[in-house]
Scaffold this motif. Structure first.
Motif, PDB file in Angstrom:
ATOM      1  N   TYR A 133       0.829  25.725   7.337  1.00  0.00           N
ATOM      2  CA  TYR A 133      -0.128  26.379   8.329  1.00  0.00           C
ATOM      3  C   TYR A 133      -1.333  26.935   7.418  1.00  0.00           C
ATOM      4  N   ASN A 134      -1.215  27.104   6.213  1.00  0.00           N
ATOM      5  CA  ASN A 134      -2.182  28.192   5.522  1.00  0.00           C
ATOM      6  C   ASN A 134      -3.388  27.040   4.639  1.00  0.00           C
ATOM      7  N   HIS A 135      -3.328  25.968   4.838  1.00  0.00           N
ATOM      8  CA  HIS A 135      -4.144  25.192   3.979  1.00  0.00           C
ATOM      9  C   HIS A 135      -5.362  24.534   4.953  1.00  0.00           C
ATOM     10  N   TYR A 136      -6.523  24.624   4.634  1.00  0.00           N
ATOM     11  CA  TYR A 136      -7.539  24.236   5.279  1.00  0.00           C
ATOM     12  C   TYR A 136      -8.224  23.062   4.811  1.00  0.00           C
ATOM     13  N   GLN A 137      -8.273  22.081   5.443  1.00  0.00           N
ATOM     14  CA  GLN A 137      -8.789  20.790   4.931  1.00  0.00           C
ATOM     15  C   GLN A 137     -10.426  20.554   5.190  1.00  0.00           C
ATOM     16  N   ARG A 138     -11.333  20.076   4.027  1.00  0.00           N
ATOM     17  CA  ARG A 138     -12.483  19.547   4.469  1.00  0.00           C
ATOM     18  C   ARG A 138     -12.617  18.373   5.214  1.00  0.00           C
ATOM     19  N   ILE A 139     -13.413  18.276   6.001  1.00  0.00           N
ATOM     20  CA  ILE A 139     -13.446  17.108   6.840  1.00  0.00           C
ATOM     21  C   ILE A 139     -13.588  15.871   6.037  1.00  0.00           C
ATOM     22  N   GLU A 140     -14.680  15.986   5.131  1.00  0.00           N
ATOM     23  CA  GLU A 140     -14.810  14.745   4.465  1.00  0.00           C
ATOM     24  C   GLU A 140     -13.736  14.458   3.473  1.00  0.00           C
ATOM     25  N   ALA A 141     -12.841  15.104   3.344  1.00  0.00           N
ATOM     26  CA  ALA A 141     -11.724  14.926   2.396  1.00  0.00           C
ATOM     27  C   ALA A 141     -10.455  14.231   3.182  1.00  0.00           C
ATOM     28  N   LEU A 142     -10.510  14.203   4.461  1.00  0.00           N
ATOM     29  CA  LEU A 142      -9.290  13.580   5.252  1.00  0.00           C
ATOM     30  C   LEU A 142      -9.741  12.203   5.155  1.00  0.00           C
ATOM     31  N   HIS A 143      -8.724  11.486   4.459  1.00  0.00           N
ATOM     32  CA  HIS A 143      -8.699   9.953   4.478  1.00  0.00           C
ATOM     33  C   HIS A 143      -8.538   9.404   5.663  1.00  0.00           C
ATOM     34  N   ASP A 144      -7.927   9.873   6.617  1.00  0.00           N
ATOM     35  CA  ASP A 144      -7.377   9.217   7.478  1.00  0.00           C
ATOM     36  C   ASP A 144      -8.410   9.661   9.048  1.00  0.00           C
ATOM     37  N   TYR A 145      -9.492  10.549   8.739  1.00  0.00           N
ATOM     38  CA  TYR A 145     -10.172  11.036   9.633  1.00  0.00           C
ATOM     39  C   TYR A 145     -11.372  10.023  10.057  1.00  0.00           C
ATOM     40  N   ARG A 146     -11.519   9.527  11.261  1.00  0.00           N
ATOM     41  CA  ARG A 146     -12.547   8.980  11.867  1.00  0.00           C
ATOM     42  C   ARG A 146     -13.359   9.671  12.767  1.00  0.00           C
ATOM     43  N   ALA A 147     -14.775   9.715  12.848  1.00  0.00           N
ATOM     44  CA  ALA A 147     -15.628  10.304  14.009  1.00  0.00           C
ATOM     45  C   ALA A 147     -15.279   9.807  15.142  1.00  0.00           C
ATOM     46  N   ALA A 148     -14.622   8.898  15.762  1.00  0.00           N
ATOM     47  CA  ALA A 148     -14.321   8.465  16.716  1.00  0.00           C
ATOM     48  C   ALA A 148     -12.946   9.098  17.284  1.00  0.00           C
ATOM     49  N   ASP A 149     -12.272   9.611  16.408  1.00  0.00           N
ATOM     50  CA  ASP A 149     -10.942  10.357  16.733  1.00  0.00           C
ATOM     51  C   ASP A 149     -11.041  11.751  16.806  1.00  0.00           C
ATOM     52  N   HIS A 150     -12.349  12.246  16.614  1.00  0.00           N
ATOM     53  CA  HIS A 150     -12.373  13.824  16.192  1.00  0.00           C
ATOM     54  C   HIS A 150     -11.679  14.470  17.357  1.00  0.00           C
ATOM     55  N   ASP A 151     -12.008  14.551  18.540  1.00  0.00           N
ATOM     56  CA  ASP A 151     -11.378  15.277  19.710  1.00  0.00           C
ATOM     57  C   ASP A 151      -9.942  15.169  19.731  1.00  0.00           C
ATOM     58  N   TYR A 152      -9.482  14.047  18.884  1.00  0.00           N
ATOM     59  CA  TYR A 152      -7.986  13.887  19.135  1.00  0.00           C
ATOM     60  C   TYR A 152      -7.233  14.401  18.049  1.00  0.00           C
ATOM     61  N   TRP A 153      -7.770  14.793  16.986  1.00  0.00           N
ATOM     62  CA  TRP A 153      -7.149  15.701  15.966  1.00  0.00           C
ATOM     63  C   TRP A 153      -6.708  16.832  16.509  1.00  0.00           C
ATOM     64  N   PRO A 154      -7.231  17.845  16.751  1.00  0.00           N
ATOM     65  CA  PRO A 154      -6.661  19.235  17.242  1.00  0.00           C
ATOM     66  C   PRO A 154      -5.505  18.857  18.425  1.00  0.00           C
ATOM     67  N   VAL A 155      -5.865  17.804  19.569  1.00  0.00           N
ATOM     68  CA  VAL A 155      -5.027  17.734  20.488  1.00  0.00           C
ATOM     69  C   VAL A 155      -3.689  16.888  19.921  1.00  0.00           C
ATOM     70  N   PHE A 156      -3.738  16.077  19.241  1.00  0.00           N
ATOM     71  CA  PHE A 156      -2.565  15.228  18.755  1.00  0.00           C
ATOM     72  C   PHE A 156      -2.009  15.388  17.492  1.00  0.00           C
ATOM     73  N   ARG A 157      -2.794  15.771  16.537  1.00  0.00           N
ATOM     74  CA  ARG A 157      -2.377  15.612  14.973  1.00  0.00           C
ATOM     75  C   ARG A 157      -1.035  16.445  14.822  1.00  0.00           C
ATOM     76  N   PRO A 158      -1.176  17.979  15.151  1.00  0.00           N
ATOM     77  CA  PRO A 158       0.110  18.550  14.484  1.00  0.00           C
ATOM     78  C   PRO A 158       1.301  18.233  15.286  1.00  0.00           C
ATOM     79  N   LEU A 159       1.056  17.865  16.618  1.00  0.00           N
ATOM     80  CA  LEU A 159       2.263  17.431  17.542  1.00  0.00           C
ATOM     81  C   LEU A 159       2.568  15.897  17.243  1.00  0.00           C
ATOM     82  N   PHE A 160       1.844  15.197  16.707  1.00  0.00           N
ATOM     83  CA  PHE A 160       2.157  13.795  16.200  1.00  0.00           C
ATOM     84  C   PHE A 160       2.925  13.876  14.925  1.00  0.00           C
TER      85      PHE A 160
END
Length: 365
Positions: A133-160
């Motif tokens: 919970y205490n780690h903050y990730q730079r967006i540029e360093a997220l290897h599985d980040y895709r701009a098209a998925d941006h809004d799904y990250w906060p919605v689904f990422r922790p739950l998935f």
């Protein structure tokens, strides 16, 4: 002045908007403006377990992330934020991070272990809370980040991630000897992550049954996440002789009692994950079958990082996440809300159980 939402630690239905002036930063601190965050049933679990409940193995709860003792609670949310002011070396205004923030317009974090991938908040009260919970990730360093998925990250990422970790535990435990896995509150996003992850396993594997209200059965079955979807009132039609396991996503005591009573000793495991049905009668005294066990995603994450190493753990998550992102847009639509009043209303809507499970609420402060 920036807005925030204060919640009564003893009565989570009591929430109010407040305004606060920006305090001067201490050395090592950064101020961020929240760009967007998700409001999900997961956040209600954070509120219910805001006070110490033994989850962290100490006398802390979720309120300890963003509020000092004796002050109103600040609900943790997952989202994206941009640095507006920095007193930390290696972090500059304009840097963007994904992570855990308070339900507010802005936040002040104490940056430690700063590197290319991000930083860790080392505010003293947070150092004894789970590292994930205490780690903050730079967006540029997220290897599985895709701009098209941006809004799904906060919605689904922790739950998935939670669902994926539960599926991993089942496989690790030989499915507890179960031939079928019953997932209660199957329309929840954590349940969908679990169902999706279990279904990726090669045969033979247990049958995956989604349990939901009668009104949701057809729509949920059409998503093809589960092998079968049945309503809660159909539990008694299942073979009581089939070795089974229950994963309860919402802490609904009536459903838990129905499953335990029906399967008895053939229920090989009963796992409770969340408490979004915070106001439901627990009704768990004298349940037949196995003792219920809680699932705590940060603990499972730390175990797997120790087993596999951080890089391998991250790679496994990335592969699973990208596979899930290929289907996520058909599972939930993004519902964007803007401003302070909308943020408060989104919280109250989720708390009341009125939120549409097929929507992913994104708040833009």
């Amino acid at each position: 002045m920036n807005w925030a939402i204060d919640i009564d630690r003893d009565d989570v239905t009591q929430a109010r908007l407040v305004e606060e002036a920006a305090a001067a930063l201490a050395p090592g601190q950064v101020r961020v403006h929240l760009d967007s965050y998700a409001m999900t049933a997961n956040n209600i679990t954070y509120a219910v377990f805001g006070k110490p409940a033994g989850l962290f193995g100490n006398d802390q709860g979720y309120w300890d992330f963003f509020a000092e003792r004796g002050k109103p609670g600040r609900l943790p949310v997952w989202g994206f934020a941009t640095v507006t002011e920095s007193g930390a070396e290696g972090i500059a205004p304009g840097d963007r991070f994904y992570g855990y923030y308070p339900m507010a317009e802005t936040a002040v974090l104490t940056a430690g272990h700063v590197g290319p991938g991000g930083f860790t908040d080392v505010t003293p009260r947070r150092t004894t809370l789970p590292p994930i919970y205490n780690h903050y990730q730079r967006i540029e360093a997220l290897h599985d980040y895709r701009a098209a998925d941006h809004d799904y990250w906060p919605v689904f990422r922790p739950l998935f991630l939670t669902g994926w970790l539960i599926a991993d535990q089942f496989e690790d435990e030989g499915d507890y000897g179960a031939e079928q896995i019953l997932i209660a509150s199957a329309s929840s996003k954590t349940a969908i992550g679990l169902g999706f992850s279990l279904k990726q396993r090669p045969e033979p594997r247990p049958e995956i049954l989604g349990l939901t209200s009668a009104a949701n059965v057809d729509a949920l079955a059409a998503q093809n996440i589960y092998d079968r979807v049945i309503s809660y009132d159909q539990i008694m039609t299942l073979s009581a002789a089939a070795p089974s396991a229950l994963v309860d996503m919402a802490g609904n005591g009536a459903v838990t009692r129905s499953v335990h009573s029906h399967f008895g000793s053939q229920l090989k495991a009963s796992i409770i994950v969340g408490k979004s049905h915070w106001d439901a009668q627990a009704d768990v005294e004298g349940l037949p079958g196995p003792e219920r066990q809680g699932f705590f995603a940060p603990g499972r994450s730390q175990k797997r990082i120790a087993d596999w190493g951080g890089a391998a753990f991250g790679q496994k998550i990335a592969e699973a996440w990208l596979g899930f992102m290929d289907v996520a847009p058909r599972l939930a639509r993004i519902d964007k809300r803007s401003g302070a009043e909308a943020a408060l209303n989104a919280y109250m809507e989720m708390l009341s159980g009125r939120a549409d499970p097929k929507a992913g609420i994104i708040v833009i402060p």
